[in-house]
Design a protein around this motif. Sequence first.
Motif, PDB file in Angstrom:
ATOM      1  N   ARG A   1       9.688   6.520 -37.205  1.00  0.00           N
ATOM      2  CA  ARG A   1      10.392   5.840 -36.103  1.00  0.00           C
ATOM      3  C   ARG A   1      11.178   6.824 -35.246  1.00  0.00           C
ATOM      4  N   GLU A   2      11.877   7.745 -35.904  1.00  0.00           N
ATOM      5  CA  GLU A   2      12.632   8.762 -35.168  1.00  0.00           C
ATOM      6  C   GLU A   2      11.698   9.670 -34.381  1.00  0.00           C
ATOM      7  N   SER A   3      10.560   9.965 -34.941  1.00  0.00           N
ATOM      8  CA  SER A   3       9.608  10.851 -34.287  1.00  0.00           C
ATOM      9  C   SER A   3       9.004  10.211 -33.045  1.00  0.00           C
ATOM     10  N   ILE A   4       8.822   8.891 -33.069  1.00  0.00           N
ATOM     11  CA  ILE A   4       8.264   8.188 -31.911  1.00  0.00           C
ATOM     12  C   ILE A   4       9.165   8.366 -30.695  1.00  0.00           C
ATOM     13  N   GLU A   5      10.465   8.412 -30.911  1.00  0.00           N
ATOM     14  CA  GLU A   5      11.380   8.635 -29.792  1.00  0.00           C
ATOM     15  C   GLU A   5      11.118  10.002 -29.158  1.00  0.00           C
ATOM     16  N   PHE A   6      10.825  10.969 -29.972  1.00  0.00           N
ATOM     17  CA  PHE A   6      10.572  12.321 -29.493  1.00  0.00           C
ATOM     18  C   PHE A   6       9.153  12.464 -28.939  1.00  0.00           C
ATOM     19  N   ALA A   7       8.184  11.837 -29.608  1.00  0.00           N
ATOM     20  CA  ALA A   7       6.769  11.939 -29.214  1.00  0.00           C
ATOM     21  C   ALA A   7       6.171  10.538 -29.146  1.00  0.00           C
ATOM     22  N   PRO A   8       6.306   9.869 -28.007  1.00  0.00           N
ATOM     23  CA  PRO A   8       5.840   8.481 -27.887  1.00  0.00           C
ATOM     24  C   PRO A   8       4.353   8.286 -28.187  1.00  0.00           C
ATOM     25  N   GLU A   9       3.551   9.351 -28.064  1.00  0.00           N
ATOM     26  CA  GLU A   9       2.117   9.228 -28.349  1.00  0.00           C
ATOM     27  C   GLU A   9       1.855   8.903 -29.818  1.00  0.00           C
ATOM     28  N   LEU A  10       2.833   9.147 -30.673  1.00  0.00           N
ATOM     29  CA  LEU A  10       2.712   8.733 -32.081  1.00  0.00           C
ATOM     30  C   LEU A  10       2.484   7.231 -32.189  1.00  0.00           C
ATOM     31  N   LYS A  11       3.114   6.479 -31.328  1.00  0.00           N
ATOM     32  CA  LYS A  11       2.967   5.009 -31.352  1.00  0.00           C
ATOM     33  C   LYS A  11       1.512   4.630 -31.095  1.00  0.00           C
ATOM     34  N   ASP A  12       0.869   5.314 -30.160  1.00  0.00           N
ATOM     35  CA  ASP A  12      -0.543   5.015 -29.877  1.00  0.00           C
ATOM     36  C   ASP A  12      -1.396   5.207 -31.126  1.00  0.00           C
ATOM     37  N   GLN A  13      -1.156   6.289 -31.838  1.00  0.00           N
ATOM     38  CA  GLN A  13      -1.960   6.578 -33.031  1.00  0.00           C
ATOM     39  C   GLN A  13      -1.598   5.657 -34.195  1.00  0.00           C
ATOM     40  N   LEU A  14      -0.326   5.285 -34.292  1.00  0.00           N
ATOM     41  CA  LEU A  14       0.062   4.297 -35.309  1.00  0.00           C
ATOM     42  C   LEU A  14      -0.590   2.952 -35.019  1.00  0.00           C
ATOM     43  N   ASP A  15      -0.666   2.603 -33.740  1.00  0.00           N
ATOM     44  CA  ASP A  15      -1.344   1.354 -33.356  1.00  0.00           C
ATOM     45  C   ASP A  15      -2.830   1.415 -33.711  1.00  0.00           C
ATOM     46  N   LEU A  16      -3.451   2.566 -33.451  1.00  0.00           N
ATOM     47  CA  LEU A  16      -4.859   2.732 -33.824  1.00  0.00           C
ATOM     48  C   LEU A  16      -5.017   2.587 -35.336  1.00  0.00           C
ATOM     49  N   LEU A  17      -4.156   3.261 -36.099  1.00  0.00           N
ATOM     50  CA  LEU A  17      -4.236   3.171 -37.552  1.00  0.00           C
ATOM     51  C   LEU A  17      -4.095   1.723 -38.012  1.00  0.00           C
ATOM     52  N   HIS A  18      -3.115   1.032 -37.475  1.00  0.00           N
ATOM     53  CA  HIS A  18      -2.913  -0.373 -37.839  1.00  0.00           C
ATOM     54  C   HIS A  18      -4.164  -1.197 -37.518  1.00  0.00           C
ATOM     55  N   ASN A  19      -4.739  -0.981 -36.342  1.00  0.00           N
ATOM     56  CA  ASN A  19      -5.907  -1.748 -35.924  1.00  0.00           C
ATOM     57  C   ASN A  19      -7.100  -1.499 -36.840  1.00  0.00           C
ATOM     58  N   VAL A  20      -7.398  -0.225 -37.130  1.00  0.00           N
ATOM     59  CA  VAL A  20      -8.586   0.064 -37.939  1.00  0.00           C
ATOM     60  C   VAL A  20      -8.384  -0.253 -39.419  1.00  0.00           C
ATOM     61  N   LEU A  21      -7.109  -0.320 -39.848  1.00  0.00           N
ATOM     62  CA  LEU A  21      -6.855  -0.673 -41.251  1.00  0.00           C
ATOM     63  C   LEU A  21      -6.688  -2.169 -41.480  1.00  0.00           C
ATOM     64  N   LYS A  22      -6.116  -2.867 -40.501  1.00  0.00           N
ATOM     65  CA  LYS A  22      -5.716  -4.252 -40.778  1.00  0.00           C
ATOM     66  C   LYS A  22      -6.349  -5.307 -39.884  1.00  0.00           C
ATOM     67  N   VAL A  23      -6.889  -4.919 -38.748  1.00  0.00           N
ATOM     68  CA  VAL A  23      -7.448  -5.913 -37.828  1.00  0.00           C
ATOM     69  C   VAL A  23      -8.972  -5.942 -37.921  1.00  0.00           C
ATOM     70  N   GLU A  24      -9.587  -4.796 -37.793  1.00  0.00           N
ATOM     71  CA  GLU A  24     -11.048  -4.729 -37.852  1.00  0.00           C
ATOM     72  C   GLU A  24     -11.535  -4.951 -39.281  1.00  0.00           C
ATOM     73  N   ASN A  25     -12.750  -5.481 -39.393  1.00  0.00           N
ATOM     74  CA  ASN A  25     -13.253  -5.771 -40.739  1.00  0.00           C
ATOM     75  C   ASN A  25     -14.729  -5.411 -40.928  1.00  0.00           C
ATOM     76  N   HIS A  26     -15.168  -4.352 -40.272  1.00  0.00           N
ATOM     77  CA  HIS A  26     -16.542  -3.893 -40.502  1.00  0.00           C
ATOM     78  C   HIS A  26     -16.657  -3.269 -41.895  1.00  0.00           C
ATOM     79  N   LEU A  27     -15.577  -2.636 -42.335  1.00  0.00           N
ATOM     80  CA  LEU A  27     -15.489  -2.080 -43.693  1.00  0.00           C
ATOM     81  C   LEU A  27     -14.789  -3.081 -44.596  1.00  0.00           C
ATOM     82  N   THR A  28     -15.104  -3.047 -45.868  1.00  0.00           N
ATOM     83  CA  THR A  28     -14.340  -3.873 -46.804  1.00  0.00           C
ATOM     84  C   THR A  28     -12.910  -3.341 -46.850  1.00  0.00           C
ATOM     85  N   SER A  29     -11.980  -4.174 -47.277  1.00  0.00           N
ATOM     86  CA  SER A  29     -10.590  -3.724 -47.367  1.00  0.00           C
ATOM     87  C   SER A  29     -10.463  -2.551 -48.345  1.00  0.00           C
ATOM     88  N   GLU A  30     -11.241  -2.567 -49.426  1.00  0.00           N
ATOM     89  CA  GLU A  30     -11.206  -1.461 -50.386  1.00  0.00           C
ATOM     90  C   GLU A  30     -11.660  -0.158 -49.733  1.00  0.00           C
TER      91      GLU A  30
END
Length: 178
Positions: free
Chosen positions: A5-34
């Motif tokens: 969270r502190e790093s996002i203030e310094f480097a806002p692009e971290l938020k973009d990559q965290l959003d990508l991580l969240h999307n590919v881990l928790k939203v998309e389902n082409h892969l099984t959760s395992e």
Amino acid sequence: MNYIRESIEFAPELKDQLDLLHNVLKVENHLTSENRKVVAWATAIASQEKTLVNLIQSETNELSSDEKRIVTLASSRMAVTNPYFMSRNVFPLQSGGTLKSINLRPFQELNIENETSYHYACIAISSVNNGFVCFNSHMSSLQSRSETDDALDQALRIIASVLSLKQLMFNVDIEYLK
């Protein structure tokens, strides 16, 4: 997570990559959760960054004992096969070149319960290690196991998002040192 969270203030692009991580881990389902979880953990473990491992743990929870075994086997085997076969690819030799020559047991003797997850862990680790010979072999294994291009692409985007977070966190740390 406070560090992130502190790093996002310094480097806002971290938020973009965290959003990508969240999307590919928790939203998309082409892969099984395992398989999503194994790819994320294998990438973080191969990156050898505790902050990254902690982030993946907060996003996916702990690995099961089977998943831990898969990631451990994949990381230990890729640690030897990635540099060995990449170097042999660059400079071919007439001797060696087998798993036996580097003292690895045949895959069949490993008694892996979820072979698909194992191959996904191997592509993640091989991506980190630049072990493209092994990467290609394990991608072919996944395709032969009828994994779809969408599932393979999702795995690649998990790997890319974890590695981009590693780079961004390093960039933040360096900036803090100035």
